[in-house]
Design a protein around this motif. Structure first.
Motif, PDB file in Angstrom:
ATOM      1  N   TRP A   1      29.075  29.370  43.788  1.00  0.00           N
ATOM      2  CA  TRP A   1      28.572  30.721  43.599  1.00  0.00           C
ATOM      3  C   TRP A   1      28.891  31.155  42.169  1.00  0.00           C
ATOM      4  CZ3 TRP A   1      31.702  32.632  48.391  1.00  0.00           C
ATOM      5  CH2 TRP A   1      31.079  32.198  49.553  1.00  0.00           C
ATOM      6  N   THR A   2      27.935  31.658  41.445  1.00  0.00           N
ATOM      7  CA  THR A   2      28.147  32.118  40.073  1.00  0.00           C
ATOM      8  C   THR A   2      29.229  33.198  40.026  1.00  0.00           C
ATOM      9  OG1 THR A   2      25.825  31.677  39.599  1.00  0.00           O
ATOM     10  CG2 THR A   2      26.992  33.062  38.031  1.00  0.00           C
ATOM     11  N   TYR A   3      30.157  33.038  39.104  1.00  0.00           N
ATOM     12  CA  TYR A   3      31.254  33.966  38.822  1.00  0.00           C
ATOM     13  C   TYR A   3      32.401  33.928  39.832  1.00  0.00           C
ATOM     14  CZ  TYR A   3      27.804  36.116  35.682  1.00  0.00           C
ATOM     15  OH  TYR A   3      26.861  36.346  34.727  1.00  0.00           O
ATOM     16  N   TYR A   4      32.329  33.121  40.861  1.00  0.00           N
ATOM     17  CA  TYR A   4      33.392  33.099  41.870  1.00  0.00           C
ATOM     18  C   TYR A   4      34.316  31.909  41.658  1.00  0.00           C
ATOM     19  CZ  TYR A   4      31.152  36.873  44.400  1.00  0.00           C
ATOM     20  OH  TYR A   4      30.620  38.089  44.744  1.00  0.00           O
ATOM     21  N   ARG A   5      35.625  32.186  41.725  1.00  0.00           N
ATOM     22  CA  ARG A   5      36.628  31.149  41.500  1.00  0.00           C
ATOM     23  C   ARG A   5      37.822  31.339  42.423  1.00  0.00           C
ATOM     24  NH1 ARG A   5      34.768  33.391  36.958  1.00  0.00           N
ATOM     25  NH2 ARG A   5      33.757  32.083  35.407  1.00  0.00           N
ATOM     26  N   ILE A   6      38.541  30.263  42.616  1.00  0.00           N
ATOM     27  CA  ILE A   6      39.887  30.313  43.184  1.00  0.00           C
ATOM     28  C   ILE A   6      40.791  29.990  42.007  1.00  0.00           C
ATOM     29  CG2 ILE A   6      41.514  29.302  44.814  1.00  0.00           C
ATOM     30  CD1 ILE A   6      39.058  28.508  46.539  1.00  0.00           C
ATOM     31  N   HIS A   7      41.693  30.896  41.674  1.00  0.00           N
ATOM     32  CA  HIS A   7      42.461  30.717  40.439  1.00  0.00           C
ATOM     33  C   HIS A   7      43.871  31.270  40.591  1.00  0.00           C
ATOM     34  CE1 HIS A   7      42.158  35.024  39.425  1.00  0.00           C
ATOM     35  NE2 HIS A   7      40.894  34.948  39.821  1.00  0.00           N
ATOM     36  N   GLY A   8      44.684  31.018  39.578  1.00  0.00           N
ATOM     37  CA  GLY A   8      46.033  31.548  39.545  1.00  0.00           C
ATOM     38  C   GLY A   8      46.054  32.937  38.942  1.00  0.00           C
ATOM     39  N   THR A   9      47.251  33.489  38.834  1.00  0.00           N
ATOM     40  CA  THR A   9      47.422  34.762  38.142  1.00  0.00           C
ATOM     41  C   THR A   9      48.823  34.814  37.558  1.00  0.00           C
ATOM     42  OG1 THR A   9      47.385  37.185  38.303  1.00  0.00           O
ATOM     43  CG2 THR A   9      48.148  35.988  40.246  1.00  0.00           C
ATOM     44  N   HIS A  10      48.920  35.373  36.356  1.00  0.00           N
ATOM     45  CA  HIS A  10      50.225  35.598  35.754  1.00  0.00           C
ATOM     46  C   HIS A  10      50.841  36.892  36.281  1.00  0.00           C
ATOM     47  CE1 HIS A  10      49.670  32.268  33.017  1.00  0.00           C
ATOM     48  NE2 HIS A  10      48.510  32.761  32.639  1.00  0.00           N
ATOM     49  N   ASP A  11      50.027  37.753  36.870  1.00  0.00           N
ATOM     50  CA  ASP A  11      50.489  39.037  37.394  1.00  0.00           C
ATOM     51  C   ASP A  11      50.752  38.888  38.888  1.00  0.00           C
ATOM     52  OD1 ASP A  11      51.046  41.638  38.035  1.00  0.00           O
ATOM     53  OD2 ASP A  11      49.347  42.490  36.944  1.00  0.00           O
ATOM     54  N   THR A  12      51.968  38.513  39.234  1.00  0.00           N
ATOM     55  CA  THR A  12      52.291  38.173  40.621  1.00  0.00           C
ATOM     56  C   THR A  12      52.217  39.365  41.565  1.00  0.00           C
ATOM     57  OG1 THR A  12      54.655  38.464  40.170  1.00  0.00           O
ATOM     58  CG2 THR A  12      53.754  36.248  39.912  1.00  0.00           C
ATOM     59  N   ARG A  13      52.175  40.576  41.030  1.00  0.00           N
ATOM     60  CA  ARG A  13      52.068  41.761  41.893  1.00  0.00           C
ATOM     61  C   ARG A  13      50.736  41.817  42.623  1.00  0.00           C
ATOM     62  NH1 ARG A  13      53.147  46.025  37.294  1.00  0.00           N
ATOM     63  NH2 ARG A  13      51.656  44.583  36.352  1.00  0.00           N
ATOM     64  N   LYS A  14      49.751  41.078  42.147  1.00  0.00           N
ATOM     65  CA  LYS A  14      48.418  41.110  42.760  1.00  0.00           C
ATOM     66  C   LYS A  14      48.352  40.359  44.086  1.00  0.00           C
ATOM     67  CE  LYS A  14      45.911  41.523  38.421  1.00  0.00           C
ATOM     68  NZ  LYS A  14      44.890  40.930  37.560  1.00  0.00           N
TER      69      LYS A  14
END
Length: 200
Positions: A154-167
């Motif tokens: 799907w365009t623009y959709y990802r499974i990814h990490g984050t540096h902001d762990t509060r999310k």
């Protein structure tokens, strides 16, 4: 608790959920971070996370087979499940999920690309909603995609990490599924291009 109530708990589910929670970084949070491009509310606000649905699942109700492995993302419980093709590996991770229902996409897709150290560009819709956002962010601590990203068909959709762990554990994304960087690195190594993905 009565013995009858305790007996109703699924020991395997409890152990898997408990192990995943223990693996999640609990203290690695920078409350002064300004990297809040995808937020549900003020990230300094304390939120009680509901983990009542954070339990192990079987793959059979969701997939016909485990060809190339399978990822199930449960938006309601804010959890991601992974099963390997040879049935030897099962993982359960807490996630962030889209802010609103209109940003949420459900259905079947697959991993089409994997990137270590991804760069990020906001989508046209994001830029319209947030014109102050940068047009491009390279790899590094300010990148909303964290350390690893798996691009979906799907365009623009990802499974990814984050540096902001509060999310993690919140409605905090513009459509993507976010994991702790430690967890996306594990999942990245388990998945391949072609891994099945189902969002429910």
């Amino acid at each position: 608790m009565t013995r009858d109530v305790i007996g109703k708990f699924n020991r395997r589910g409890f152990m898997a959920g408990g192990a995943a929670l223990l693996a999640a970084p609990a203290v690695a949070q920078d409350v002064n971070s300004t990297n809040t491009t995808e937020v549900e509310r003020d990230l300094n606000e304390v939120v009680r996370r509901n983990i009542s649905s954070f339990r192990s699942l079987s793959w059979e109700p969701y997939f016909d087979n485990l060809s190339n492995g399978a990822v199930l993302v449960d938006i309601t419980s804010r959890a991601l499940h992974f099963w390997s093709e040879d049935h030897s590996v099962y993982r359960l991770y807490p996630t962030s999920v889209p802010l609103t229902e209109d940003l949420t996409k459900r259905g079947r897709t697959k991993v089409v690309r994997k990137v270590v150290g991804p760069s990020w560009r906001p989508t046209p819709a994001m830029r319209k909603r947030n014109p102050e956002w940068p047009e491009f962010v390279g790899p590094g601590p300010d990148n909303p995609l964290g350390t690893h990203a798996m691009y979906l068909s799907w365009t623009y959709y990802r499974i990814h990490g984050t540096h902001d762990t509060r999310k993690i554990g919140r409605r905090s994304s513009n459509g993507c599924i976010g994991l702790y960087n430690e967890h996306i690195e594990q999942l990245f190594n388990l998945c391949k291009v072609g891994t099945q993905v189902l969002l429910i």
